[in-house]
Design a protein around this motif. Structure first.
Motif, short mmCIF file in Angstrom:
data_model
loop_
_atom_site.label_atom_id
_atom_site.label_comp_id
_atom_site.label_asym_id
_atom_site.label_seq_id
_atom_site.Cartn_x
_atom_site.Cartn_y
_atom_site.Cartn_z
N GLY A 41 17.43 16.84 -8.69
CA GLY A 41 18.49 17.85 -8.61
C GLY A 41 18.80 18.80 -9.63
N ILE A 42 17.75 19.70 -9.32
CA ILE A 42 17.67 20.99 -10.62
C ILE A 42 17.96 22.51 -10.13
CG2 ILE A 42 16.88 21.51 -12.95
CD1 ILE A 42 15.18 19.08 -12.54
N LEU A 43 18.54 22.28 -11.20
CA LEU A 43 19.12 24.52 -11.04
C LEU A 43 18.84 24.79 -12.18
CD1 LEU A 43 20.64 26.82 -9.31
CD2 LEU A 43 22.85 25.81 -10.71
N ILE A 44 17.82 26.50 -12.58
CA ILE A 44 18.03 26.93 -13.38
C ILE A 44 18.06 28.76 -13.24
CG2 ILE A 44 15.68 28.64 -14.53
CD1 ILE A 44 13.97 26.08 -14.46
N ARG A 45 18.95 28.81 -14.00
CA ARG A 45 19.44 30.37 -14.17
C ARG A 45 18.81 31.39 -15.07
NH1 ARG A 45 24.90 27.33 -13.85
NH2 ARG A 45 26.25 27.53 -11.95
N ALA A 46 18.68 31.88 -14.91
CA ALA A 46 18.31 33.50 -16.03
C ALA A 46 18.76 34.33 -15.14
CB ALA A 46 16.50 33.42 -15.44
N ASN A 47 19.80 34.80 -16.51
CA ASN A 47 20.41 36.22 -16.05
C ASN A 47 21.12 35.63 -14.40
OD1 ASN A 47 21.78 38.20 -16.10
ND2 ASN A 47 20.22 39.58 -16.32
N LYS A 48 21.00 36.53 -13.69
CA LYS A 48 21.52 36.62 -12.60
C LYS A 48 20.65 35.68 -11.76
CE LYS A 48 24.81 40.17 -12.52
NZ LYS A 48 24.11 41.31 -13.99
N ALA A 49 19.55 35.54 -11.95
CA ALA A 49 18.41 34.95 -10.76
C ALA A 49 18.91 32.90 -10.94
CB ALA A 49 16.94 34.64 -10.85
N HIS A 50 18.41 32.82 -9.86
CA HIS A 50 19.13 31.08 -9.57
C HIS A 50 17.82 30.84 -9.03
CE1 HIS A 50 23.38 32.82 -9.32
NE2 HIS A 50 23.43 31.36 -10.58
N PHE A 51 17.30 29.61 -9.40
CA PHE A 51 15.71 28.80 -9.15
C PHE A 51 16.66 27.33 -9.07
CE2 PHE A 51 13.43 31.30 -11.63
CZ PHE A 51 13.25 32.84 -11.08
N PHE A 85 8.38 27.35 -17.30
CA PHE A 85 9.78 28.51 -17.07
C PHE A 85 9.47 29.27 -18.69
CE2 PHE A 85 10.65 25.82 -14.11
CZ PHE A 85 10.60 25.94 -12.79
N THR A 86 9.33 30.51 -18.52
CA THR A 86 9.14 31.27 -19.58
C THR A 86 10.14 32.76 -19.30
OG1 THR A 86 7.26 30.29 -20.82
CG2 THR A 86 8.78 32.42 -21.64
N TYR A 87 11.63 32.33 -20.12
CA TYR A 87 12.19 33.90 -19.89
C TYR A 87 12.94 34.28 -20.93
CZ TYR A 87 16.52 36.51 -18.61
OH TYR A 87 17.85 37.52 -18.55
N ASN A 88 12.57 35.57 -21.45
CA ASN A 88 13.13 35.79 -23.08
C ASN A 88 12.59 35.02 -24.42
OD1 ASN A 88 14.20 38.81 -22.29
ND2 ASN A 88 16.48 37.93 -22.06
N LYS A 89 11.18 34.93 -24.19
CA LYS A 89 10.51 33.87 -25.34
C LYS A 89 10.73 32.37 -25.18
CE LYS A 89 8.77 37.73 -27.72
NZ LYS A 89 9.65 38.16 -28.66
N LYS A 95 11.34 37.24 -10.85
CA LYS A 95 13.31 37.75 -11.60
C LYS A 95 13.09 37.66 -12.99
CE LYS A 95 15.12 37.66 -7.50
NZ LYS A 95 15.29 38.50 -6.68
N ASN A 96 12.04 38.14 -13.48
CA ASN A 96 11.74 38.26 -14.95
C ASN A 96 11.55 37.34 -15.40
OD1 ASN A 96 12.08 40.62 -14.93
ND2 ASN A 96 13.95 41.46 -15.49
N VAL A 97 11.26 35.76 -14.49
CA VAL A 97 10.53 34.62 -15.23
C VAL A 97 9.97 34.64 -15.12
CG1 VAL A 97 10.98 32.29 -15.53
CG2 VAL A 97 12.97 33.57 -14.58
N THR A 98 8.83 34.18 -15.85
CA THR A 98 7.26 33.72 -15.91
C THR A 98 6.84 31.82 -15.82
OG1 THR A 98 6.25 35.48 -17.34
CG2 THR A 98 4.83 33.83 -17.08
N ASP A 147 21.50 33.47 -21.73
CA ASP A 147 21.71 33.70 -20.64
C ASP A 147 20.07 33.14 -20.07
OD1 ASP A 147 19.76 35.69 -21.32
OD2 ASP A 147 20.56 37.19 -19.64
N PHE A 148 19.93 31.93 -19.92
CA PHE A 148 19.04 30.49 -19.65
C PHE A 148 19.29 29.68 -19.60
CE2 PHE A 148 14.27 29.36 -19.86
CZ PHE A 148 14.19 29.82 -18.91
N SER A 149 19.21 29.04 -19.04
CA SER A 149 20.24 27.25 -19.05
C SER A 149 19.22 26.94 -17.29
CB SER A 149 21.60 27.97 -18.09
OG SER A 149 21.91 27.99 -17.27
#
Ligand SMILES: [Zn+2]
Ligand SMILES: [Zn+2]
Length: 238
Positions: free
Chosen positions: A29-39, A170-174, A139-142, A14-16
């Protein structure tokens, strides 16, 4: 190298990340998704059109964090449109904008925006000036910022000066995504790209016979990219 085909996408569970565009002097232009979070990272011109097409209004309103690597127009040109759209659509949740200390472009856009709209703003905007490489959490992302070396030409067309510029890991779930923004070859990028699940490396200089240190050549970008598990080479001149 042949023309990049955008968008570029990478996904692991769920990290993209989706890179809609990365063309020097035109737009990023860049979009990051980590579960339900949007950066959103480096919202250049066209970002609103791309985000709207990608996620629709409702999810667009959930964007919580915007990360700016530096103030060049191809990285911040879409900020005004994004902030205004979120207001028109009545965003309620807060928005943080991270940017390197000394990036007057972001502060100026924010100040102008607040001057016009502060009385009718439905959401809170917090500017987060990055002064060092201390890790942040959202949002659980470092998010680890790191300094890069990016220069611009002065009006004489010869002299260069360093612009405030950073990259982000960006680090999410390792899982790790490293984005250097615009940079010449530098040790902090080398260090952070290494062993990342995805490294996004600019090759803005294009060819390999160059003297300046404004952007990386293909071979420099490739050498760094290959130390990561996977990499994208971006910002290649068209
Ligand atoms: Zn650029
Ligand atoms: Zn730049």
């Amino acid at each position: 190298m042949s023309k990049q085909k955008y968008p570029l996408t990478w996904k692991k569970k769920d990290f993209s990340i989706k890179i809609f565009c990365s063309i020097p002097n035109i737009a990023t232009g860049i979009l990051i998704r980590a579960n339900k979070a949007h950066f959103v990272v480096d919202p250049g011109d066209g970002i609103l059109r791309d985000l709207n097409k990608e996620m629709g209004t409702k999810k667009l309103l959930s964007i919580s964090d915007v990360f700016i690597t530096h103030g060049h127009h191809d990285h911040v040109g879409g900020v005004w449109a994004l902030l205004t759209y979120l207001r028109v659509m009545h965003k309620k949740t807060p928005l943080s904008i991270y940017y390197p200390e000394g990036c007057v472009e972001i502060e100026s856009i924010y100040n102008a925006f607040m001057k016009v709209y502060s009385n009718s703003l439905t959401y809170k905007i917090t500017l987060k000036k990055i002064k060092n490489d201390k890790s942040l959490r959202s949002k659980n992302v470092t998010i680890k910022p790191f300094p890069v070396i990016h220069k611009e030409l002065l009006s004489d067309g010869i002299t260069t000066r360093q612009v405030p510029a950073i990259g982000y890991k960006f680090t999410y779930n390792k899982m790790k995504i490293c984005y250097g923004g615009d940079t010449a070859y530098c040790k902090d990028l080398v260090k952070n790209a290494k062993k990342s699940d995805l490294a996004i490396i600019e090759a803005g200089h294009g060819d390999d016979d160059h003297e300046d240190d404004m952007h990386m050549s293909m071979s420099e970008a490739k050498a760094i990219g290959e130390t990561a598990k996977q990499y994208f080479m971006v910002h290649v001149p068209e």
